[in-house]
Write a protein that holds these residues in place. Structure first.
Motif, mmCIF file in Angstrom:
data_model
loop_
_atom_site.group_PDB
_atom_site.id
_atom_site.type_symbol
_atom_site.label_atom_id
_atom_site.label_comp_id
_atom_site.label_asym_id
_atom_site.label_seq_id
_atom_site.Cartn_x
_atom_site.Cartn_y
_atom_site.Cartn_z
ATOM 1 N N ASP A 20 0.864 -1.277 0.083
ATOM 2 C CA ASP A 20 0.086 -0.047 0.103
ATOM 3 C C ASP A 20 0.934 1.278 0.081
ATOM 4 N N LYS A 21 0.702 1.997 1.020
ATOM 5 C CA LYS A 21 1.378 3.229 1.098
ATOM 6 C C LYS A 21 2.873 3.146 2.075
ATOM 7 N N THR A 22 3.123 2.207 2.500
ATOM 8 C CA THR A 22 4.506 1.776 3.321
ATOM 9 C C THR A 22 5.157 0.917 3.141
ATOM 10 N N PHE A 23 6.263 0.490 3.561
ATOM 11 C CA PHE A 23 7.162 -0.477 3.449
ATOM 12 C C PHE A 23 7.119 -1.606 4.420
ATOM 13 N N LYS A 24 7.664 -2.686 4.158
ATOM 14 C CA LYS A 24 7.760 -3.683 5.157
ATOM 15 C C LYS A 24 8.956 -3.396 6.046
ATOM 16 N N LYS A 25 8.801 -3.897 7.243
ATOM 17 C CA LYS A 25 9.893 -3.777 8.279
ATOM 18 C C LYS A 25 11.304 -4.177 7.633
ATOM 19 N N PRO A 26 11.410 -5.210 6.945
ATOM 20 C CA PRO A 26 12.747 -5.710 6.454
ATOM 21 C C PRO A 26 13.508 -4.767 5.276
ATOM 22 N N ALA A 27 12.479 -3.925 4.587
ATOM 23 C CA ALA A 27 12.923 -2.939 3.661
ATOM 24 C C ALA A 27 13.522 -1.906 4.388
ATOM 25 N N PHE A 28 13.078 -1.303 5.448
ATOM 26 C CA PHE A 28 13.506 -0.357 6.404
ATOM 27 C C PHE A 28 14.819 -0.786 7.014
ATOM 28 N N ILE A 29 15.035 -2.000 7.348
ATOM 29 C CA ILE A 29 16.327 -2.468 7.861
ATOM 30 C C ILE A 29 17.353 -2.570 6.766
ATOM 31 N N ALA A 30 16.958 -3.123 5.738
ATOM 32 C CA ALA A 30 17.991 -3.412 4.535
ATOM 33 C C ALA A 30 18.456 -1.903 4.060
ATOM 34 N N THR A 31 17.658 -1.008 3.946
ATOM 35 C CA THR A 31 17.998 0.147 3.607
ATOM 36 C C THR A 31 19.013 0.858 4.600
ATOM 37 N N ALA A 32 18.491 0.731 6.005
ATOM 38 C CA ALA A 32 19.495 1.182 7.069
ATOM 39 C C ALA A 32 20.865 0.619 7.051
ATOM 40 N N ARG A 33 20.878 -0.669 6.796
ATOM 41 C CA ARG A 33 22.188 -1.461 6.727
ATOM 42 C C ARG A 33 22.897 -0.965 5.379
ATOM 43 N N ALA A 34 22.432 -0.710 4.376
ATOM 44 C CA ALA A 34 22.922 -0.033 3.211
ATOM 45 C C ALA A 34 23.642 1.389 3.551
#
Length: 105
Positions: A20-34
């Motif tokens: 929908d309008k937001t990301f799944k938690k693993p997407a935020f985690i992967a982005t933070a790691r990158a």
């Protein structure tokens, strides 16, 4: 750093990590790691989520301003334009909108 974070989130969306309008938690985690690895800083999934919220808020302000009566858009400078008298009057009443008016975005 912001552009890199946005690119990472786009990649996550392409991988199906957006609902929908937001990301799944693993997407935020992967982005933070990158971001942490690329810039050698401590970035958490909460930082990414908060930054995305800030970007959405800024986007909605800009979109609202562009649709107001009496304003223009300079596509060359990527700037919301307003004549000086209207600008001065409007900014006195809406101080938070000042960074987006008559200045390149």
């Amino acid at each position: 750093m912001s552009r890199f974070m946005q690119k990472c989130l786009v990649e996550q969306a392409e991988k199906g990590m957006k609902i929908d309008k937001t990301f799944k938690k693993p997407a935020f985690i992967a982005t933070a790691r990158a971001v942490s690895e690329k810039f050698n800083v401590l970035c958490t999934d909460s930082n990414v989520e908060n930054h995305l919220r800030t970007l959405k808020t800024k986007y909605s302000q800009i979109k609202r301003l562009k649709n107001m009566s009496g304003v223009g858009w300079d596509d060359t400078l990527k700037m919301i334009t307003m004549d000086n008298d209207a600008y001065n009057e409007y900014v006195q009443a809406h101080v938070k909108d000042e960074p987006y008016l008559n200045k390149p975005i």
